[in-house]
Design an enzyme around this catalytic site. Structure first.
Site, PDB file in Angstrom:
ATOM      1  N   ASP A  85       0.621  -1.247   0.160  1.00  0.00           N
ATOM      2  CA  ASP A  85      -0.139  -0.007  -0.163  1.00  0.00           C
ATOM      3  C   ASP A  85       0.982   1.371   0.033  1.00  0.00           C
ATOM      4  O   ASP A  85       0.264   2.358   0.136  1.00  0.00           O
ATOM      5  CB  ASP A  85      -1.122  -0.068   1.323  1.00  0.00           C
ATOM      6  CG  ASP A  85      -2.232  -0.972   1.060  1.00  0.00           C
ATOM      7  OD1 ASP A  85      -2.346  -1.243  -0.025  1.00  0.00           O
ATOM      8  OD2 ASP A  85      -2.811  -1.275   1.966  1.00  0.00           O
ATOM      9  N   ARG A 110       0.863  -1.228   7.426  1.00  0.00           N
ATOM     10  CA  ARG A 110       1.527  -0.161   6.823  1.00  0.00           C
ATOM     11  C   ARG A 110       2.336   0.723   7.711  1.00  0.00           C
ATOM     12  O   ARG A 110       2.803   1.677   7.282  1.00  0.00           O
ATOM     13  CB  ARG A 110       0.226   0.770   6.488  1.00  0.00           C
ATOM     14  CG  ARG A 110      -0.797   0.156   5.713  1.00  0.00           C
ATOM     15  CD  ARG A 110      -1.622   1.008   4.945  1.00  0.00           C
ATOM     16  NE  ARG A 110      -1.000   2.267   4.157  1.00  0.00           N
ATOM     17  CZ  ARG A 110      -1.376   2.907   3.510  1.00  0.00           C
ATOM     18  NH1 ARG A 110      -2.554   3.372   3.641  1.00  0.00           N
ATOM     19  NH2 ARG A 110      -0.559   3.820   2.817  1.00  0.00           N
ATOM     20  N   ARG A 156      -9.456   6.120  11.425  1.00  0.00           N
ATOM     21  CA  ARG A 156      -8.242   5.977  11.210  1.00  0.00           C
ATOM     22  C   ARG A 156      -7.567   6.963  12.070  1.00  0.00           C
ATOM     23  O   ARG A 156      -6.998   6.624  13.137  1.00  0.00           O
ATOM     24  CB  ARG A 156      -7.648   6.111   9.820  1.00  0.00           C
ATOM     25  CG  ARG A 156      -8.023   5.036   8.808  1.00  0.00           C
ATOM     26  CD  ARG A 156      -7.528   3.506   9.371  1.00  0.00           C
ATOM     27  NE  ARG A 156      -8.021   2.596   8.220  1.00  0.00           N
ATOM     28  CZ  ARG A 156      -7.276   2.324   6.933  1.00  0.00           C
ATOM     29  NH1 ARG A 156      -6.322   3.135   6.715  1.00  0.00           N
ATOM     30  NH2 ARG A 156      -7.534   1.485   6.272  1.00  0.00           N
ATOM     31  N   HIS A 185     -11.224   7.310   5.323  1.00  0.00           N
ATOM     32  CA  HIS A 185     -10.323   8.618   5.453  1.00  0.00           C
ATOM     33  C   HIS A 185     -11.201   9.891   4.769  1.00  0.00           C
ATOM     34  O   HIS A 185     -12.080   9.869   3.956  1.00  0.00           O
ATOM     35  CB  HIS A 185      -9.209   8.414   4.450  1.00  0.00           C
ATOM     36  CG  HIS A 185      -7.966   7.717   5.144  1.00  0.00           C
ATOM     37  ND1 HIS A 185      -7.108   6.992   4.404  1.00  0.00           N
ATOM     38  CD2 HIS A 185      -7.484   7.484   6.306  1.00  0.00           C
ATOM     39  CE1 HIS A 185      -6.043   6.401   5.022  1.00  0.00           C
ATOM     40  NE2 HIS A 185      -6.464   6.789   6.236  1.00  0.00           N
ATOM     41  N   CYS A 282      -5.423   9.540  -3.017  1.00  0.00           N
ATOM     42  CA  CYS A 282      -4.677   8.378  -2.311  1.00  0.00           C
ATOM     43  C   CYS A 282      -3.178   8.293  -2.738  1.00  0.00           C
ATOM     44  O   CYS A 282      -2.159   7.997  -2.058  1.00  0.00           O
ATOM     45  CB  CYS A 282      -5.231   7.119  -1.949  1.00  0.00           C
ATOM     46  SG  CYS A 282      -6.844   7.164  -1.186  1.00  0.00           S
TER      47      CYS A 282
END
Length: 289
Positions: A85, A110, A156, A185, A282
């Site tokens: 990612d 991540r 998040r 997000h 993103c």
């Protein structure tokens, strides 16, 4: 948290008759060389769905090329094996006026990405570089309007990270609560169309709590409102230079609205990257200098 006096004097309402003026931007991206969906940390991710890494690379190159055609500077971070990612560079730092606030990821899968991006900024001479103590997924949940830092939480980024960002970056922060796990997000439900003293945004109202929606309506009464169809293709994960707006190919309702307001949509296929819950924004960290 403090709010500019412009907000107490009136509300930001842009003159829609004035021309759209693009400004050159500075972006940081990471190629999806190791992109795959090996785990699930949001509702979009299904490890049982096949992923075509070559197609993801081709879509990413098209996105990068679009920025370069528009005259923007694009720098690239080297991808790392085992971090599929990492292509979603927006999640790894927030940069305003040369100050860098790094990331602290909620998902263990991540976590290592943050250090690679910290090293990139450090190697290039960014001295005002702070790593957060709270969970903070950077531009995934922070959107800079040129006056305010809009800050999301709910899935998040920790709400406490908003105050930490204000201290680290020295800008006013407005907290917004996300309520739909598909829009985990802030950048999946809102993006900035124009920065400056009269900023303009687009957002999907149903992604926000009732109180946060009232805040957005108060601050941005002339905002572009995305439809459910726009949101479902991650159409609100757009990138704008003030005139040209890069959107997923399927975000036709939003593109039509933007054209009527004088913007120029640039529609691109990011379908393979969307399998991990990502779109143009993103994949794009903006370095605000």
């Amino acid at each position: 948290m403090s709010v500019p006096s412009a907000l107490t004097a009136g509300l930001w309402a842009r003159d829609e008759s004035s021309p759209r003026t693009p400004t050159r931007r500075h972006y940081l991206m990471c190629p999806p060389e190791y992109f795959t969906v090996e785990y699930s940390i949001n509702p979009w991710m299904d490890p049982d769905t096949p992923v075509d890494t070559d197609l993801a690379m081709a879509q990413w190159r098209s996105l990068k090329a679009a920025y370069e055609r528009l005259g923007h500077t694009v720098e690239v971070v080297e991808p790392q094996p085992g971090l599929p990612d990492m292509v979603f560079s927006a999640n790894s730092a927030t940069v305003i006026d040369g100050r860098v606030l790094g990331a602290r990821f909620r998902a263990a899968e991540r976590a290592a990405e943050a250090e690679h991006f910290r090293r990139w900024f450090s190697a290039r001479g960014y001295r005002e570089l702070i790593m957060p103590s709270r969970i903070n997924e950077a531009e995934g949940d922070f959107a800079w309007t040129g006056e305010l830092l809009l800050a999301g939480s709910g899935f998040r980024t920790d709400p406490e990270a908003h105050a930490e960002a204000q201290e680290a970056l020295g800008v006013p922060v407005i907290s917004l609560q996300l309520t739909d796990p598909r829009y985990y997000h802030l950048d999946t439900a809102l993006f900035v169309l124009e920065t400056g003293p009269q900023p303009q945004i687009a957002y999907y109202p149903q992604a926000f709590s009732a109180g946060s929606l009232k805040v957005l309506e108060r601050l941005f009464p002339g905002a572009v409102l995305g439809s459910a169809a726009d949101a479902e293709c991650l159409g609100l994960n757009g990138v704008s230079d003030g005139r040209h707006v890069v959107l997923p190919l399927e975000a036709t309702d939003l593109a039509g609205q933007l054209e009527k307001r004088g913007y120029e949509p640039v529609l691109l296929d990011v379908s393979e990257l969307r399998k991990s819950g990502g779109g143009p924004k993103c994949c794009t960290m903006e370095i605000h200098t």
